[in-house]
Scaffold this motif. Structure first.
Motif, mmCIF file in Angstrom:
data_model
loop_
_atom_site.group_PDB
_atom_site.id
_atom_site.type_symbol
_atom_site.label_atom_id
_atom_site.label_comp_id
_atom_site.label_asym_id
_atom_site.label_seq_id
_atom_site.Cartn_x
_atom_site.Cartn_y
_atom_site.Cartn_z
ATOM 1 N N UNK A 1 72.021 35.837 64.056
ATOM 2 C CA UNK A 1 72.667 35.192 62.915
ATOM 3 C C UNK A 1 73.274 36.366 61.270
ATOM 4 N N UNK B 1 77.304 37.915 60.751
ATOM 5 C CA UNK B 1 78.041 37.465 58.695
ATOM 6 C C UNK B 1 77.518 38.789 57.593
ATOM 7 N N UNK C 1 87.200 29.679 53.342
ATOM 8 C CA UNK C 1 86.833 28.652 54.512
ATOM 9 C C UNK C 1 86.500 28.286 56.017
ATOM 10 N N UNK D 1 84.604 30.968 57.681
ATOM 11 C CA UNK D 1 83.620 30.532 57.874
ATOM 12 C C UNK D 1 83.119 29.585 58.525
ATOM 13 N N UNK E 1 82.556 31.609 62.006
ATOM 14 C CA UNK E 1 81.424 32.082 62.205
ATOM 15 C C UNK E 1 80.168 31.406 62.092
ATOM 16 N N UNK E 2 80.364 30.002 61.377
ATOM 17 C CA UNK E 2 79.707 28.786 62.084
ATOM 18 C C UNK E 2 79.533 28.686 63.605
ATOM 19 N N UNK F 1 78.051 31.155 65.484
ATOM 20 C CA UNK F 1 77.085 31.339 65.312
ATOM 21 C C UNK F 1 75.640 30.451 66.058
ATOM 22 N N UNK F 2 76.511 29.037 66.091
ATOM 23 C CA UNK F 2 75.420 27.606 66.608
ATOM 24 C C UNK F 2 76.164 28.132 67.846
ATOM 25 N N UNK G 1 73.165 30.731 69.075
ATOM 26 C CA UNK G 1 71.938 30.493 68.795
ATOM 27 C C UNK G 1 71.711 29.795 69.710
ATOM 28 N N UNK H 1 70.801 27.399 60.653
ATOM 29 C CA UNK H 1 72.061 28.594 61.389
ATOM 30 C C UNK H 1 73.116 28.033 60.585
ATOM 31 N N UNK I 1 74.922 29.972 58.311
ATOM 32 C CA UNK I 1 75.648 31.050 57.460
ATOM 33 C C UNK I 1 75.999 30.920 55.987
ATOM 34 N N UNK J 1 77.883 32.787 54.123
ATOM 35 C CA UNK J 1 79.361 32.532 54.535
ATOM 36 C C UNK J 1 80.566 31.853 54.227
ATOM 37 N N UNK J 2 79.725 30.937 55.135
ATOM 38 C CA UNK J 2 80.739 29.368 55.397
ATOM 39 C C UNK J 2 80.926 28.852 54.008
ATOM 40 N N UNK K 1 82.520 30.175 49.456
ATOM 41 C CA UNK K 1 83.618 29.777 48.199
ATOM 42 C C UNK K 1 83.406 28.707 47.802
ATOM 43 N N UNK K 2 82.886 27.068 48.128
ATOM 44 C CA UNK K 2 82.614 26.042 47.938
ATOM 45 C C UNK K 2 81.266 26.523 47.114
#
Lengths: 687, 289
Positions: free
Chosen positions: A619, A623, A661, A664, A667-668, A671-672, A675, B127, B129, B131-132, B135-136
């Motif tokens: 993880x 990132x 976004x 992001x 990448x999420x 990662x998911x 994992x 889980x 990250x 970085x997600x 921004x918000x």
């Protein structure tokens, strides 16, 4: 017999007071049922009132004439019963009130401002082609053309002596304010400014001039050109308006700040409106003020600055014109709106009514629901049980409350925001949140087309593999070494304690500091690495380690040598010392070798620790961009670019928030998946 | 008989020798690793006393005379930011650890409706990250007007940092003997008392671990403060040290590295107080998936 009893009980209940009725569960409570019915009726009534009031606040009506053009300015003459439109497409159009075209004129440039002399029946038009035209208002004949030194931004007119005030913008650094005699074109007054003046107006008695400039200054001049007073708006002034009856000066700046000054430019109040300021208008008596933004918002305020009405149109608002009966909102589009000036007085009341009826609606609906729940035995029981259960476990909920509240606000809210914005074009260029457009998967397509992200993926994979190798070798080896240290009699040794401490100590150096220190070590001139190579006469091996595309990635990976990851070391070590001693005993009896021990006892028994470290490393490294950011900023070229860095740049330097976004989110997902795969693999191994 | 004894003795001696050489070997290897790991630290201390000309003359020569002014320069530039860092990181860590301890205790010891749902709600964040939400989160802080205040650090730090801590605390506290809590309950202790007087004191090692882990990670965080803190008087050291290093990096290497040393000092002090508990906490076996 039994039946009689229940019936008696039922009767009893009905005659009883409500609280008694509540206690004998199993019966319908009629009192609350009646209350519920009344409340439902109230809800219906509130809805009707709300809908009616809301409709009444909807005051704008479409105007048909001038369609298909980008309108910029409007002027209405009550005496002649005429409407004049100045467009952004170089036309001046005259209509009757009914909308029949009377005359039109093309002057080859956008219309900047219009004024009217009802006595002489003149229409005065200031254009961006650096001319002021004087028309015969009835037939459109051009009577005079007066050149001015700049695009006309704003005008004001004194009908008593025929003096026209013109603010003309010559360039970004100069403009001129004139007063012209309307009959002869004679220049009665002029003053040069170092900044463009966007708004200008005569004072109430026509003895002074107010203007607002692009530096955000508002200035009052007398007719000799001397400054009498000045004041400041927040940013560039976009419009200035003088209230005829009170003489107050209204100023709108680019950030949407609306200021009201008195005649000596003392600030009376300031309001922040959402959006980029664009247009400003005030009714003759100053009772109503309207401001329009570039986003199409229109605000109508009363003289004290209270917002009474707010609506949004689709295009930039270019002018709000207050007429005696009918007022107009001009947008940079064919859409022209009118509203009745009188209706404004009503609007305040109606909008209050609308708000309160909505509140009443919600309150009544909730109360009705509560009453209904109490009415029926089953729902009553359920509600009772629900609240009882919450009360019984109140300690748990209370102790969890701060954590959950924080997480909802600062994590989940942002997660859902990110999920939504990933599909929008939100960027630095977006002026308000309402302007964001849904663009489907465009951001994701861009990720795969633009290439920087993918370029980074290659580096990321290399770095990730390296960090797994680093994680699984040195810390594990050291943990094994320290674990193997014992006295000759087989007891655990004091050395363990000291080495454990020594190996953990380097972690006190903050990450930023150690990264910067390594940057210094890699320095081509005075860095320790090159100096070391020179000292051992390997001059040819020296490099500009971080400046050379061939070595930069390697240098970043090598940073932190010898990779004593204190945390991982301790976790491994903790796993090892927690292995029950009798396992080793049994293995020794069976004649095990150290290697056999390692693979069949150590590794399986520290696999929970391994799993945890692998997941967190995974993880973290997907990132991670901190090290790259500090050492090379992704360079030289794109030699050390990683996806996280591209995201960071998109979110900060480039202001492509939606795109950031989307990255992001991608990448999420990675990662998911990673994992989940990791978790699955290990559980199988354990079984 | 004697022959046999001699043989056994010999064998024992041989084994002893082998064991001794093995122990020596692993000690030497470990020492080598320790020395290598300390190289950047030694280098930092050593270089921080050099003048600019000593850097260019011979990097390995001892800094004679030592240039203590380097520390003067670093102190004057960085002391404000160091104090900021100590304050923000301490408060942030305190928030994280107290939240983590409370929620960890609740999930380890109490049964209540929605427990699993709430637990997964928190755990799922691991889980997600950072970085997600970068921004918000930034926009949120901007919108609620916390930008350029320390709340902009504390609240998101506390919110994000507590999850891992909650998980570790839960594992640690559920390993505490249940009988302790039962007898406390029989004696009439409230849930809160049981938490405060039994669970917390027993969880000291894991709490110390959390303190150290979070202090180190918050202290080293430079992305988030860089975004949300604008004025230098409020900025933390991890950001300030970058500006400082690029400002001095061309002209005065010694002062730059003295700044690095200074930025390390708060963590050294913190670590010297908590290292024993920290090591105990991590090696207790609670840190696992």
């Amino acid at each position: 017999m039994a039946l009689k009893k229940t019936r008696a009980a039922a009767l009893n209940t009905v005659n009883d007071k409500p609280e008694n009725a509540g206690q004998t569960a199993g019966n319908t409570n009629r009192v609350t049922l009646v209350i519920a019915v009344v409340l439902v009726l109230a809800v219906i009534a509130a809805t009707v009132v709300h809908v009616y009031a809301h409709e009444q606040t909807n005051i704008f009506g479409f105007v048909e004439y001038g369609a298909s053009l980008q309108n910029n300015r409007i002027l209405v003459s009550d005496e002649l019963d005429m409407v004049y439109l100045g467009t952004y497409q170089n036309n001046v159009l005259a209509f009757t009130r009914e909308g029949d075209p009377v005359w039109s004129s093309d002057i080859g440039a956008a219309i900047g401002a219009m004024q009217f002399d009802s006595h002489k029946q003149l229409l005065i038009v200031g254009s961006q082609n650096r001319n002021v035209y004087v028309y015969n208002a009835l037939n459109g004949e051009i009577l005079h053309t007066y050149p001015v030194n700049g695009k006309v931004r704003d005008m004001d007119y004194n009908p008593v002596n025929g003096q026209l005030l013109v603010a003309a913008e010559a360039s970004a650094t100069s403009s001129t304010i004139y007063i012209l005699d309307i009959d002869s074109g004679e220049e009665l007054f002029s003053t040069k400014l170092k900044q463009p003046a966007q708004g200008a107006g005569f004072s109430r008695d026509y003895q002074y001039i107010f203007y607002g400039d692009s530096r955000g200054r508002v200035t009052k001049l007398d007719l000799n050109g001397d400054k009498v007073a000045d004041s400041k708006a927040r940013t560039e002034v976009v419009a200035l308006s003088v209230v005829h009856e009170t003489g107050d000066v209204l100023v709108l700046d680019k950030l949407g700040n609306l200021f009201k000054f008195d005649e000596s430019l003392n600030e009376l109040y300031k309001l922040e409106l959402e959006g980029e300021g664009k247009a400003l208008g005030a009714s003759y008596d100053g009772h109503w003020i309207a401001a329009g933004t570039r986003e199409g918002d229109i605000y109508i305020l009363d003289g004290s600055g209270k917002i009474h009405f707010r609506d949004r149109q689709n295009y930039d608002i270019t002018q709000v014109y207050f007429g005696e009966d009918i007022s107009y909102v001009v947008t940079l589009s064919p859409e022209l709106f009118e509203f009745s000036t009188r209706k404004l007085d009503n609007i305040n009341y109606m909008s209050n009514l609308s708000t309160w009826s909505l509140i009443a609606l919600i309150a009544c609906a909730l109360a009705a629901a509560a009453a209904l729940i109490v009415t029926f035995p089953r729902s009553r029981d359920l509600a009772k049980r629900f609240f009882k259960s919450i009360y019984r476990h109140r300690v748990a909920y209370l102790m969890l409350m701060p954590s959950i509240v924080l997480i909802l606000i600062f994590n989940y809210y942002n997660v859902f925001q990110a999920l939504y914005y990933a599909f929008t074009d939100w960027s630095l260029a977006t002026r308000t949140m309402r302007e964001i457009n849904f663009i489907g998967f465009d951001n994701f397509i861009k990720i795969f087309k633009e290439g920087y992200f993918l370029l980074g993926v290659k580096n990321l994979v290399i770095m990730m593999v390296a960090s797994f190798v680093k994680l699984l070798t040195v810390p594990l080896l050291l943990a094994e070494l320290v674990f193997a240290m014992r006295t000759l009699s087989g007891e655990s040794s004091r050395r363990r304690y000291w080495f454990r401490l020594l190996l953990v100590m380097p972690m006190v150096v903050p990450g930023v500091v150690s990264t910067l220190m390594w940057k210094n070590i890699y320095d081509p001139n005075i860095g320790a690495l090159n100096t070391l190579l020179k000292t051992v006469h390997l001059d040819s091996w020296t490099h500009s380690w971080l400046g050379n595309p061939d070595t930069a990635l390697g240098a970043i990976i090598f940073m932190g040598f010898p990779f004593v990851n204190s945390f991982a070391f301790l976790v491994y070590y903790g796993g090892l010392i927690n292995i029950p001693a009798d396992l080793f005993e049994a293995a020794r009896v069976d004649g095990s070798t150290p290697l056999w021990n390692f693979f069949h006892i150590h590794l399986p028994l520290i696999s929970p620790q391994l799993k945890m470290l692998i997941i967190t490393t995974f993880i973290g490294s997907v990132q991670d961009y901190g090290g790259v950011y500090l050492l090379t900023q992704g360079g030289p070229g794109t030699a050390t670019y990683v996806p996280g860095l591209e995201l960071y740049y998109a979110a900060t330097k480039f202001g492509q928030y939606g795109y950031a976004c989307a990255m992001g989110l991608l990448m999420f997902i990675v990662i998911l998946i990673g994992s989940l795969v990791n978790l699955r693999m290990k559980t199988q191994e354990l079984n | 008989m004697t022959d046999n004894t001699a043989n056994v003795l010999k064998m024992r001696k041989k084994r002893r020798m082998r064991e001794m050489s093995f122990q020596t070997l692993i000690t030497v290897i470990t020492i080598i690793f320790v020395l290598l790991a300390f190289i950047p630290i030694f280098l930092m201390l050593f270089l921080s006393l050099k003048s600019q000309s000593q850097f260019y003359a011979n990097l390995w020569a001892l800094p004679i005379p030592p240039r203590w002014q380097n520390y003067n320069a670093a102190w004057n530039q960085l002391i404000r930011n160091m104090v900021n860092s100590v304050v923000t990181v301490s408060v942030g860590t305190l928030l994280i650890v107290s939240l983590a301890a409370m929620s960890g205790y609740v999930f380890a010891r109490l049964e209540f409706p929605l427990k699993n749902f709430l637990f997964m709600l928190m755990l799922a964040l691991m889980m997600i990250p950072g970085v997600l939400t970068l921004t918000p989160s930034f926009k949120l802080i901007q919108r609620i007007g916390l930008k350029n205040t320390w709340w902009a650090l504390w609240l998101p730090w506390a919110s994000g940092g507590q999850v891992m801590g909650m998980y570790l605390c839960r594992t640690f506290i559920s390993n505490q003997p249940a009988s302790l809590f039962e007898s406390a309950r029989i004696d009439g202790a409230t849930e809160f008392k049981a938490f405060f007087y039994i669970a917390l004191p027993l969880a000291k090692p894991i709490l110390a671990t959390l303190v150290v882990m979070n202090m180190i990670s918050l202290y080293g965080d430079f992305i988030w403060p860089l975004l949300v803190i604008e004025s230098n008087t409020k900025q933390v050291i991890s950001v300030a040290i970058q500006t400082y290093s690029s400002a001095t990096g061309m002209t005065d290497y010694g002062a730059m590295i003295a700044g690095f040393v200074m930025a390390t000092v708060p963590l050294v002090i913190m670590f010297s107080f908590s290292s024993r508990l920290y090591i105990e906490g991590i090696t207790s076996g609670a840190v696992k998936a």
